[in-house]
Write a protein that holds these residues in place. Structure first.
Motif, PDB file in Angstrom:
ATOM      1  N   ILE A  92       0.736  -1.186  -0.046  1.00  0.00           N
ATOM      2  CA  ILE A  92      -0.193  -0.030   0.167  1.00  0.00           C
ATOM      3  C   ILE A  92       0.882   1.268  -0.079  1.00  0.00           C
ATOM      4  O   ILE A  92       1.725   1.433   0.896  1.00  0.00           O
ATOM      5  CB  ILE A  92      -0.901  -0.057   1.342  1.00  0.00           C
ATOM      6  N   PRO A  93       0.755   2.111  -0.985  1.00  0.00           N
ATOM      7  CA  PRO A  93       1.537   3.459  -1.000  1.00  0.00           C
ATOM      8  C   PRO A  93       0.974   4.200  -0.197  1.00  0.00           C
ATOM      9  O   PRO A  93      -0.072   4.098   0.749  1.00  0.00           O
ATOM     10  CB  PRO A  93       1.049   3.750  -2.410  1.00  0.00           C
ATOM     11  N   ASN A  94       1.804   5.418   0.218  1.00  0.00           N
ATOM     12  CA  ASN A  94       1.085   6.681   0.905  1.00  0.00           C
ATOM     13  C   ASN A  94      -0.082   7.071   0.665  1.00  0.00           C
ATOM     14  O   ASN A  94      -0.256   7.466  -0.519  1.00  0.00           O
ATOM     15  CB  ASN A  94       2.363   7.582   0.995  1.00  0.00           C
ATOM     16  N   LEU A  95      -0.957   7.120   1.218  1.00  0.00           N
ATOM     17  CA  LEU A  95      -2.365   7.540   0.906  1.00  0.00           C
ATOM     18  C   LEU A  95      -2.980   8.864   1.628  1.00  0.00           C
ATOM     19  O   LEU A  95      -4.070   9.115   1.781  1.00  0.00           O
ATOM     20  CB  LEU A  95      -3.513   6.584   1.316  1.00  0.00           C
ATOM     21  N   GLN A  96      -1.999   9.519   2.320  1.00  0.00           N
ATOM     22  CA  GLN A  96      -2.373  10.802   2.945  1.00  0.00           C
ATOM     23  C   GLN A  96      -2.324  11.814   1.737  1.00  0.00           C
ATOM     24  O   GLN A  96      -1.747  11.864   0.764  1.00  0.00           O
ATOM     25  CB  GLN A  96      -1.244  11.190   3.914  1.00  0.00           C
ATOM     26  N   ASN A  97      -3.416  12.859   2.096  1.00  0.00           N
ATOM     27  CA  ASN A  97      -3.346  13.965   1.110  1.00  0.00           C
ATOM     28  C   ASN A  97      -3.625  13.550  -0.158  1.00  0.00           C
ATOM     29  O   ASN A  97      -2.925  14.046  -1.422  1.00  0.00           O
ATOM     30  CB  ASN A  97      -2.179  14.992   1.318  1.00  0.00           C
ATOM     31  N   LYS A  98      -4.589  12.714  -0.500  1.00  0.00           N
ATOM     32  CA  LYS A  98      -4.994  12.259  -1.803  1.00  0.00           C
ATOM     33  C   LYS A  98      -6.350  12.336  -2.130  1.00  0.00           C
ATOM     34  O   LYS A  98      -7.152  12.353  -1.268  1.00  0.00           O
ATOM     35  CB  LYS A  98      -4.562  10.729  -1.626  1.00  0.00           C
ATOM     36  N   LYS A  99      -6.607  12.330  -3.434  1.00  0.00           N
ATOM     37  CA  LYS A  99      -7.975  12.298  -4.013  1.00  0.00           C
ATOM     38  C   LYS A  99      -8.333  10.700  -4.161  1.00  0.00           C
ATOM     39  O   LYS A  99      -7.444  10.004  -5.022  1.00  0.00           O
ATOM     40  CB  LYS A  99      -8.227  12.782  -5.201  1.00  0.00           C
ATOM     41  N   ILE A 100      -9.159   9.969  -3.470  1.00  0.00           N
ATOM     42  CA  ILE A 100      -9.346   8.484  -3.352  1.00  0.00           C
ATOM     43  C   ILE A 100     -10.579   7.966  -3.780  1.00  0.00           C
ATOM     44  O   ILE A 100     -11.547   8.521  -3.472  1.00  0.00           O
ATOM     45  CB  ILE A 100      -8.986   7.839  -2.159  1.00  0.00           C
ATOM     46  N   PHE A 101     -10.623   6.990  -5.110  1.00  0.00           N
ATOM     47  CA  PHE A 101     -12.022   6.234  -5.321  1.00  0.00           C
ATOM     48  C   PHE A 101     -11.837   4.851  -4.708  1.00  0.00           C
ATOM     49  O   PHE A 101     -10.724   4.379  -5.083  1.00  0.00           O
ATOM     50  CB  PHE A 101     -12.061   6.221  -6.841  1.00  0.00           C
ATOM     51  N   PHE A 102     -12.617   4.573  -3.756  1.00  0.00           N
ATOM     52  CA  PHE A 102     -12.630   3.334  -3.355  1.00  0.00           C
ATOM     53  C   PHE A 102     -13.674   2.406  -4.331  1.00  0.00           C
ATOM     54  O   PHE A 102     -14.767   2.623  -4.342  1.00  0.00           O
ATOM     55  CB  PHE A 102     -13.392   3.299  -1.878  1.00  0.00           C
ATOM     56  N   ALA A 103     -13.148   1.314  -5.130  1.00  0.00           N
ATOM     57  CA  ALA A 103     -13.823   0.614  -5.902  1.00  0.00           C
ATOM     58  C   ALA A 103     -14.227  -0.583  -5.447  1.00  0.00           C
ATOM     59  O   ALA A 103     -13.518  -1.501  -5.183  1.00  0.00           O
ATOM     60  CB  ALA A 103     -13.039   0.652  -7.238  1.00  0.00           C
ATOM     61  N   SER A 104     -15.683  -0.904  -5.064  1.00  0.00           N
ATOM     62  CA  SER A 104     -15.841  -2.183  -4.144  1.00  0.00           C
ATOM     63  C   SER A 104     -16.639  -3.024  -5.036  1.00  0.00           C
ATOM     64  O   SER A 104     -17.814  -2.377  -5.560  1.00  0.00           O
ATOM     65  CB  SER A 104     -16.505  -1.626  -2.942  1.00  0.00           C
ATOM     66  N   GLU A 105     -16.656  -4.300  -4.874  1.00  0.00           N
ATOM     67  CA  GLU A 105     -17.495  -5.232  -5.398  1.00  0.00           C
ATOM     68  C   GLU A 105     -18.189  -6.039  -4.362  1.00  0.00           C
ATOM     69  O   GLU A 105     -17.630  -6.757  -3.645  1.00  0.00           O
ATOM     70  CB  GLU A 105     -16.479  -6.535  -6.233  1.00  0.00           C
ATOM     71  N   SER A 106     -19.477  -5.751  -4.161  1.00  0.00           N
ATOM     72  CA  SER A 106     -20.270  -6.475  -3.292  1.00  0.00           C
ATOM     73  C   SER A 106     -20.948  -7.641  -3.620  1.00  0.00           C
ATOM     74  O   SER A 106     -21.612  -7.717  -4.834  1.00  0.00           O
ATOM     75  CB  SER A 106     -21.450  -5.318  -2.669  1.00  0.00           C
ATOM     76  N   THR A 107     -20.545  -8.751  -2.973  1.00  0.00           N
ATOM     77  CA  THR A 107     -21.129 -10.067  -3.369  1.00  0.00           C
ATOM     78  C   THR A 107     -22.292 -10.439  -2.788  1.00  0.00           C
ATOM     79  O   THR A 107     -23.177  -9.532  -1.968  1.00  0.00           O
ATOM     80  CB  THR A 107     -20.201 -11.092  -2.715  1.00  0.00           C
ATOM     81  N   ASP A 108     -22.892 -11.730  -2.980  1.00  0.00           N
ATOM     82  CA  ASP A 108     -24.277 -12.088  -2.409  1.00  0.00           C
ATOM     83  C   ASP A 108     -24.421 -12.046  -0.963  1.00  0.00           C
ATOM     84  O   ASP A 108     -25.415 -12.363  -0.494  1.00  0.00           O
ATOM     85  CB  ASP A 108     -24.593 -13.450  -3.139  1.00  0.00           C
TER      86      ASP A 108
ATOM     87  N   SER B  69      -6.969  13.097   2.922  1.00  0.00           N
ATOM     88  CA  SER B  69      -7.383  12.674   1.720  1.00  0.00           C
ATOM     89  C   SER B  69      -8.930  12.838   1.953  1.00  0.00           C
ATOM     90  O   SER B  69      -9.805  12.979   2.739  1.00  0.00           O
ATOM     91  CB  SER B  69      -7.064  11.025   1.667  1.00  0.00           C
ATOM     92  N   VAL B  70      -9.694  12.946   0.459  1.00  0.00           N
ATOM     93  CA  VAL B  70     -10.747  12.938   0.198  1.00  0.00           C
ATOM     94  C   VAL B  70     -11.424  11.960  -0.548  1.00  0.00           C
ATOM     95  O   VAL B  70     -10.664  11.532  -1.405  1.00  0.00           O
ATOM     96  CB  VAL B  70     -11.097  14.399  -0.597  1.00  0.00           C
ATOM     97  N   GLY B  71     -12.406  11.153  -0.132  1.00  0.00           N
ATOM     98  CA  GLY B  71     -12.745  10.132  -0.799  1.00  0.00           C
ATOM     99  C   GLY B  71     -14.192   9.933  -1.513  1.00  0.00           C
ATOM    100  O   GLY B  71     -14.987  11.181  -1.411  1.00  0.00           O
ATOM    101  N   ALA B  72     -14.360   9.013  -2.495  1.00  0.00           N
ATOM    102  CA  ALA B  72     -15.651   8.639  -3.047  1.00  0.00           C
ATOM    103  C   ALA B  72     -15.722   7.365  -3.332  1.00  0.00           C
ATOM    104  O   ALA B  72     -14.662   6.664  -3.346  1.00  0.00           O
ATOM    105  CB  ALA B  72     -15.778   9.516  -4.346  1.00  0.00           C
ATOM    106  N   ILE B  73     -16.804   6.959  -3.714  1.00  0.00           N
ATOM    107  CA  ILE B  73     -17.037   5.639  -3.766  1.00  0.00           C
ATOM    108  C   ILE B  73     -17.597   5.016  -4.972  1.00  0.00           C
ATOM    109  O   ILE B  73     -18.664   5.563  -5.440  1.00  0.00           O
ATOM    110  CB  ILE B  73     -17.617   4.807  -2.520  1.00  0.00           C
ATOM    111  N   LEU B  74     -17.167   4.048  -5.826  1.00  0.00           N
ATOM    112  CA  LEU B  74     -17.921   3.288  -6.800  1.00  0.00           C
ATOM    113  C   LEU B  74     -18.243   1.872  -5.954  1.00  0.00           C
ATOM    114  O   LEU B  74     -17.234   1.194  -5.913  1.00  0.00           O
ATOM    115  CB  LEU B  74     -16.863   3.160  -8.066  1.00  0.00           C
ATOM    116  N   VAL B  75     -19.489   1.349  -6.258  1.00  0.00           N
ATOM    117  CA  VAL B  75     -19.617   0.140  -5.688  1.00  0.00           C
ATOM    118  C   VAL B  75     -20.759  -0.798  -6.718  1.00  0.00           C
ATOM    119  O   VAL B  75     -21.839   0.028  -7.047  1.00  0.00           O
ATOM    120  CB  VAL B  75     -20.407   0.257  -4.172  1.00  0.00           C
ATOM    121  N   HIS B  76     -20.405  -1.827  -6.979  1.00  0.00           N
ATOM    122  CA  HIS B  76     -21.279  -2.698  -7.767  1.00  0.00           C
ATOM    123  C   HIS B  76     -21.621  -3.947  -6.851  1.00  0.00           C
ATOM    124  O   HIS B  76     -20.645  -4.386  -6.062  1.00  0.00           O
ATOM    125  CB  HIS B  76     -20.516  -3.278  -9.025  1.00  0.00           C
TER     126      HIS B  76
END
Length: 350
Positions: free
Chosen positions: A39-55, A80-87
């Motif tokens: 895992i790289p340094n994730l401080q002060n970043k713009k981050i997308f969390f891309a998540s695959e939700s299962t059954d 850091s500032v985040g947003a999420i993509l979830v399927h």
């Protein structure tokens, strides 16, 4: 912070989530983070969390990734500032998965822009309401929403508000509330803020009637609501004027108190008329035994994901106290309250 970091640890990313990731990374410099052991340094970043939700309505790979993040300490996402993509592989699970991710990341120092999630259920039927206005295929609507979320995340650069207006909403009785006691421990360190405390008493705010979109919009343009009363006369104007809203939430059966839930449900009339992107939310949550995280996640889902309020890092102070006054016996509680107050002063931004 113009580059984007995309955290996508799942080994089985669906074609839909892959397309969503491609949409937010197109024409943008980005770093794809897939390996929880590197895992790289994730401080002060713009981050997308891309998540695959299962059954089973969760993303085990993402939870494992967070377990590695937590080993790095509670400041590993600071700034850091985040947003999420979830399927989801079903028509369920996107809300729970999103709330879990936001809650975990927030406790590591990550803030989230309002309306921070694009959810894609297996059938994409959650976009049908938008389809009535856009008249496009559901998949195309989803990808448009991803593109808009990317643009808002990239453009997000708020500044701290000096002498902010803070609205405090609560429903607990004064004499017996550990939640109020914890808030007052906090508020004594906020003397330079313009604070208004508003008690929502039983019967003051009736729950939402569920008016049609047209009728709700009609009332909203007149700064009114079907029910009227204290909600229109005081609560909604106070929210509109405020820079931050602090929700005082004792844990009643692992749910937000009914009076405050009614306020959230009745926000729609104001939501139709204005954006909440520049309004920040905080919470004080006290449980008699356990479950404060359940309340915090409900607030995240209702106010950040659905209504679009800004979620600052470490947005909630939580404690366990049952008997009246027990809050004062918690070790270092006064220091924790001061730290929370300092975070409030630093994180009310627009």
């Amino acid at each position: 912070m113009k580059d984007i970091f995309v955290i996508a640890p799942s080994k089985n990313i669906s074609p839909m989530l892959s397309d969503m990731i491609s949409k937010v990374t197109r024409y943008t410099n980005y770093t794809l983070v897939e390996n929880s052991n590197n895992i790289p340094n994730l401080q002060n970043k713009k981050i997308f969390f891309a998540s695959e939700s299962t059954d089973i309505n969760c993303d085990i790979s993402m939870l494992h990734f967070f377990s590695k993040l937590y080993e790095k300490g509670t400041k590993c996402l600071l700034g850091s500032v985040g947003a999420i993509l979830v399927h989801s592989s079903t028509d369920h699970g996107t809300k729970r998965t999103s709330q879990d991710i936001i809650y975990l990341a927030n406790n590591l120092g990550c803030s989230f822009i309002g309306h921070s999630v694009v959810e894609a259920t297996s059938s994409l039927r959650n976009f049908i309401t938008r389809q009535k206005n856009l008249n496009l295929p559901l998949e195309e609507i989803c990808l448009i929403m991803c593109s808009r979320l990317r643009n808002r995340l990239l453009e997000y650069n708020p500044i701290t508000i000096n002498n902010p207006k803070i609205l405090v909403l609560y429903s607990s009785p004064h004499k017996t509330s550990n939640t109020l006691d914890l808030w007052h421990m906090t508020s004594q360190h906020l003397s330079l803020c313009d604070i208004k405390e508003l008690q929502i008493e039983n019967g003051d705010v009736l729950d939402c009637k569920g008016c049609s979109y047209t009728l709700c919009t009609h009332y909203g343009t007149q700064n009114k609501c079907f029910y009227g009363g204290v909600m229109v006369d005081d609560v909604l104007p106070s929210i509109e004027k405020s820079d931050a809203i602090i929700w005082l939430c004792p844990n009643y059966n692992d749910a937000i108190a009914s009076n405050l839930t009614a306020v959230i449900n009745r926000l729609t009339v104001l939501y139709r008329r204005m954006s909440f992107y520049d309004k920040t939310i905080f919470s004080v949550v006290v449980s008699g035994n356990s479950g404060s995280d359940s309340i915090s996640k409900q607030l995240i889902g209702a106010l950040n994901v659905n209504k679009g309020f800004r979620l600052p890092p470490y947005f909630s102070i939580m404690a366990i106290a049952n008997d009246p006054g027990e809050i004062f016996n918690i070790p270092q509680i006064h220091e924790l309250a001061k730290d929370f107050a300092d975070n409030i002063k630093k994180e009310i931004k627009a």
